[in-house]
Design an enzyme around this catalytic site. Structure first.
Site, PDB file in Angstrom:
ATOM      1  N   GLY B  29      -4.343  17.221 -43.767  1.00 58.31           N
ATOM      2  CA  GLY B  29      -5.633  17.517 -42.486  1.00 58.31           C
ATOM      3  C   GLY B  29      -6.091  16.109 -41.996  1.00 58.31           C
ATOM      4  CG  ASN B  30      -5.084  13.903 -39.400  1.00 60.61           C
ATOM      5  OD1 ASN B  30      -5.261  14.227 -38.280  1.00 60.61           O
ATOM      6  ND2 ASN B  30      -3.984  14.228 -40.083  1.00 60.61           N
ATOM      7  CB  SER B  46      -2.132   7.773 -44.158  1.00 60.99           C
ATOM      8  OG  SER B  46      -0.786   8.590 -44.571  1.00 60.99           O
ATOM      9  N   GLY B  47      -3.182   9.866 -46.395  1.00 63.11           N
ATOM     10  CA  GLY B  47      -2.775  10.119 -47.805  1.00 63.11           C
ATOM     11  C   GLY B  47      -4.080  10.111 -48.996  1.00 63.11           C
ATOM     12  CB  SER B  75      -4.248   9.889 -39.948  1.00 61.66           C
ATOM     13  OG  SER B  75      -3.199  11.127 -39.745  1.00 61.66           O
ATOM     14  CB  SER B  76       1.440   9.926 -40.921  1.00 65.45           C
ATOM     15  OG  SER B  76       0.959  11.261 -41.397  1.00 65.45           O
ATOM     16  CG  HIS B  96      -2.944  17.887 -37.723  1.00 61.16           C
ATOM     17  ND1 HIS B  96      -2.359  18.913 -37.477  1.00 61.16           N
ATOM     18  CD2 HIS B  96      -2.019  17.345 -38.901  1.00 61.16           C
ATOM     19  CE1 HIS B  96      -0.980  19.203 -37.946  1.00 61.16           C
ATOM     20  NE2 HIS B  96      -1.125  18.255 -38.712  1.00 61.16           N
ATOM     21  CG  HIS B  98      -0.665  21.395 -42.321  1.00 64.66           C
ATOM     22  ND1 HIS B  98       1.020  21.482 -42.295  1.00 64.66           N
ATOM     23  CD2 HIS B  98      -0.713  20.372 -41.698  1.00 64.66           C
ATOM     24  CE1 HIS B  98       1.394  20.485 -41.828  1.00 64.66           C
ATOM     25  NE2 HIS B  98       0.467  19.674 -41.276  1.00 64.66           N
ATOM     26  CG  ASP B 121     -18.049  35.493 -28.642  1.00 66.11           C
ATOM     27  OD1 ASP B 121     -18.429  35.634 -27.474  1.00 66.11           O
ATOM     28  OD2 ASP B 121     -18.532  35.954 -29.635  1.00 66.11           O
ATOM     29  CG  HIS B 172       3.365  20.407 -37.244  1.00 64.48           C
ATOM     30  ND1 HIS B 172       3.043  18.935 -36.581  1.00 64.48           N
ATOM     31  CD2 HIS B 172       2.583  20.328 -38.337  1.00 64.48           C
ATOM     32  CE1 HIS B 172       2.557  18.218 -37.307  1.00 64.48           C
ATOM     33  NE2 HIS B 172       2.176  18.820 -38.423  1.00 64.48           N
ATOM     34  CE1 TYR B 230     -24.315  33.450 -30.007  1.00 62.09           C
ATOM     35  CE2 TYR B 230     -24.257  31.310 -30.119  1.00 62.09           C
ATOM     36  CZ  TYR B 230     -24.302  32.433 -30.739  1.00 62.09           C
ATOM     37  OH  TYR B 230     -23.977  32.517 -32.134  1.00 62.09           O
TER      38      TYR B 230
END
Lengths: 232, 232, 232, 232
Positions: B29-30, B46-47, B75-76, B96, B98, B121, B172, B230
């Site tokens: 994720g990033n 990245s990584g 990040s890739s 992003h 997963h 909502d 993805h 709200y």
């Protein structure tokens, strides 16, 4: 001091990752770390709870499965580890767990289909499920034969242990490996998450199709290809 | 001191929310945070594992995807972020992940249907799932094209990025955005929970119908309409 | 010091139980605590994150839904709470959440069937799911009408609020109540667990039958009957 | 000091494991620890939250179900414990929970099929689900009859309490036992995980077959047979 202190420490640290990652209940798992030059590996002692582990109680075993040093009995799965280290010359760590989703797929005797990029970031093929072995082999040297069951399954599917670092043993549970014990633990966590996502994917869409080749290749290559650009 | 310290800090804090919210395993994720006047964004390297992140190792990139400052590789997925910042003039953060349920819906290649007020909502429509892109685009500048895949999907469905701040990229995983990185992270957590509830809803009642328009409008308007009541 | 300090404290403590019990994401829930003699209740301020709550920012509202004391805007669901307090003379606490399994059943527009003793320990009937209300009511005073939607549903099913302290509002989410705010929170957690078990039960056995009357009566009576022998 | 201090301590510690292992919500569970020579057991007081338990408030009860020492009322399930201790001469601990997956199988009124080695490491047969009892027995001494329901079910299936240390009571929830309270708690956690895996296995492959006899025997024997080689 022992010449095996380094792999004892590695095996200990990798074993302790299993409960942190939610991959084991009680003692249902084990990690080993190998030292290729000495021809040995350090492995979790059998049935010892994770909160009682220490680098000192890791057991040193050679690639024939014989205990070389240590006061505890090694994991009951030790012969499986030994066989894999003996035949797979470049691996440095092996993990066995009964993680929930991986084990459910193993019990269902199904390969985990490649449904998305999370899977393709790590493998280009379905994660294989080895069939249960013949009864005579089960009744013989079961854990030793499990090693061959794993190797034969990869061979029949045309996979190498370098490209596929995880497998399900049918009716049993996952095994993973890698260049280090740390990498093998990483693979166990990835397998569990990919297995969980594949289960949910089929529930959400029973007619779902596998990932197409172009996406598999793209995602695998960007992490593992010669022009990989993932990571530092 | 750097003129980018503020977005580095924002990007760092937003990235650190992902593991706390249970939205990432390892480095899957990033998050990025943009500064519109300077025309740049700060993004996760990245990584790099989350427990090794710091404001200092966030990478500064411009909206053409070129690194402006930083010692790490970004990040890739950086090109996807850059494209979206370039074309969507009012967003300040992109995420992003997963995350498990969002990714399962993406793998199933299905929009997440609007089944209840928790969804309404935040959105008045199904959360879209962009189709996987053509093979030639995958083999080309994949991450850059992913940005267009996202923009084209919204356009074809008649949605604007201001009203729909989340999407699944087919096969993805999810992308979300918002006026700030913090809001984009909030959207990622909402998407995951809405995706989980929609999955369970269909299991409990396979013939379930979508939420009716009057309820969609009421719930969306009371949080986002001109007479919203709200919040403080 | 205020004469409302006690219910502010009660409402605060009960609200803080929601994240601890895993019943809320972000601000998707609210608890109120009533003081019958003063004719008011204390309720969570709208949209304020749980980690910023304090007894001081609870808002005091009367049973007509008018704010009596407090610097914050009360929960957007305040009118629903007010209506229920006004008509149900013996309740002292109300909870609204979007807890995952309860909300999934609400979205599926199904009552939660009574499948086991965990359910019967708390209720003798299915947990009802009120139908979504008419569009004109939605477009009018929605939260006020939600209170009537809840009361009408119980009445049509022949239930009293004393024996059934929980309900699903169709397409929306759970509401629970009780003699105290603490008891209403307890009911929310019970509803969520019972909803989760009922979902799993139907997955494991799609032809499952409801609990038989003798077991319902036995379990309910041993906790709530005149000869109850559960507890101290 | 009391001559029952040891079992009070054992029962207390075993009870406190239930929330740690995620097996109970609120007070939905209880553990007892027996002292065979004294003919008594210590059991959780009824309805007391886990965070208010102490060795001192455990209640001492004899095998006829009569309280021998203690200021609290014992668990409402005490008569079930007493019956099992009376007839099963070698058990030292009993656990009752409403753990999620075990309870779902009980509500579904299905035995948990033996699908894998995780199950076979502990049992050679399906985990039995006792049928709900006749209405007259329910209306009589229900908890006492529950003990007979459990014993009769094992007998009808040709199982002994030494080889099968866990059962589901139909429509109700799991009971487990063992030589010690600690072992009975271990069995409760194993039952819950095996029930969860069996549920997932059937979802992944609705045509799944049971584990074959050779694998059942191998896994059970390596942990429990006369030549067992698991553990230290």
């Amino acid at each position: 001091m022992s010449k095996y202190d380094l792999i004892r420490q590695s095996a200990y640290e990798a074993n302790m990752q299993l409960p942190k990652l939610g991959l084991v209940l009680f003692t249902f798992g084990n990690v080993s770390a190998a030292e290729r030059e000495q021809g040995v590996f350090a492995i979790k002692p059998s049935g010892v709870p994770y909160d009682q582990l220490s680098p000192e109680n890791m057991v040193i075993v050679d690639f024939e499965g014989k205990t070389v040093e240590g006061t505890h009995r090694p994991s009951s799965d030790t012969q499986t580890h030994a066989v894999l280290y003996k035949y797979w010359k470049t691996i440095g760590g092996i993990v066995h767990t009964h993680s929930t989703y991986g084990t459910a797929w193993a019990q269902a005797q199904r390969d985990v289909p490649i449904y998305g990029t999370t899977h393709a970031d790590h493998n280009t093929m379905d994660i294989p499920c080895a069939p249960p072995m013949d009864d005579l082999m089960i009744q013989g040297n079961y854990e030793y034969q499990t090693g061959f069951q794993i190797m034969n399954c990869l061979q029949e599917k045309g996979m190498t242990y370098q490209e596929m670092e995880m497998i399900l043993v049918g009716n049993h549970a996952p095994f993973t490996w890698g260049k280090t014990a740390e990498k093998a633990v990483y693979n166990s966590a990835v397998l569990e998450e990919v297995a969980r996502m594949a289960y949910l994917t089929e529930q959400i869409n029973p007619q779902v199709a596998r990932l197409k080749p172009a996406l598999i290749q793209k995602h695998y290559e960007r992490k593992h290809g010669k022009d990989a650009y993932y990571g530092q």
